[in-house]
Design an enzyme around this catalytic site. Structure first.
Site, PDB file in Angstrom:
ATOM      1  N   GLU A   1      -0.387   8.206  -7.603  1.00  0.00           N
ATOM      2  CA  GLU A   1      -0.291   9.087  -6.443  1.00  0.00           C
ATOM      3  C   GLU A   1       1.099   9.710  -6.377  1.00  0.00           C
ATOM      4  O   GLU A   1       2.096   9.040  -6.639  1.00  0.00           O
ATOM      5  CB  GLU A   1      -0.568   8.286  -5.172  1.00  0.00           C
TER       6      GLU A   1
ATOM      7  N   ASP B   1      -5.457  -1.376  -1.756  1.00  0.00           N
ATOM      8  CA  ASP B   1      -4.646  -0.941  -2.891  1.00  0.00           C
ATOM      9  C   ASP B   1      -5.488  -0.755  -4.150  1.00  0.00           C
ATOM     10  O   ASP B   1      -5.341   0.243  -4.855  1.00  0.00           O
ATOM     11  CB  ASP B   1      -3.514  -1.941  -3.154  1.00  0.00           C
TER      12      ASP B   1
ATOM     13  N   ASP C   1      -1.853   2.293  -7.814  1.00  0.00           N
ATOM     14  CA  ASP C   1      -1.297   2.530  -6.486  1.00  0.00           C
ATOM     15  C   ASP C   1      -0.057   1.646  -6.381  1.00  0.00           C
ATOM     16  O   ASP C   1      -0.151   0.470  -6.034  1.00  0.00           O
ATOM     17  CB  ASP C   1      -2.329   2.172  -5.412  1.00  0.00           C
TER      18      ASP C   1
END
Length: 162
Positions: A69, A143, A7
């Site tokens: 992502e 995170d 992330d």
């Protein structure tokens, strides 16, 4: 096989390492954490720290797949540009280490973990803990939980493993 979910961020970058064997492809927790950078440092210095830290994590855990992502809409163009730079570091490391790179959008991740594409972060965190059978008292950042969720999503949806 080890899978790393990342992330990315320019102040805090979460990572999560999962291992998965042959069928039935059950994810097992290996490691997770955060790479924290000083927001007062200029961006190139933070990106260098991100690069060096992730390089060491990849070297230690030897993943074969890297999940990240997909970029989503940001209100601020500046924060989108900074996030893009951090994502570029992650993609560079994937290429340098011969890792297969996979991208998932937030809705796919939430759907894979909760069955609902608009789930709240708290619901995703709870499912990560449940799926990986982690101790509920374990303090994990959003995170690192998001990074583990990426790995779980990849395992649940990837034809690469099968």
């Amino acid at each position: 096989m080890n899978i790393i979910g990342i992330d990315p961020g320019s102040v805090c970058c979460g990572y999560g390492i999962l291992s998965v064997g042959k069928k039935p492809y059950v994810p097992k927790f290996v490691a997770s954490g955060d790479i924290r950078m000083n927001s007062k440092e200029n961006l190139p210095v933070r990106l260098e720290k991100l690069y060096d830290s992730l390089k060491n994590i990849i070297r230690e855990h030897r993943p074969s797949h890297l999940c990240i992502e997909k970029i989503f809409y940001h209100k601020s163009i500046r924060s989108s540009m900074v996030l893009g730079a951090a994502r570029g570091i992650v993609m560079l490391l994937a290429a340098q280490n011969g890792l297969k790179l996979f991208e998932y959008n937030p809705t796919e991740i939430k759907m894979a973990l909760t069955g609902y594409g608009r789930a709240e972060k708290r619901q995703v965190q709870e499912m990560v803990i449940r799926i990986l059978n982690l101790d509920k008292s374990l303090r994990m950042s959003e995170d690192s939980t998001d990074a583990l969720a990426l790995g779980i999503c990849h395992i649940n949806s990837s034809f690469e493993l099968k």
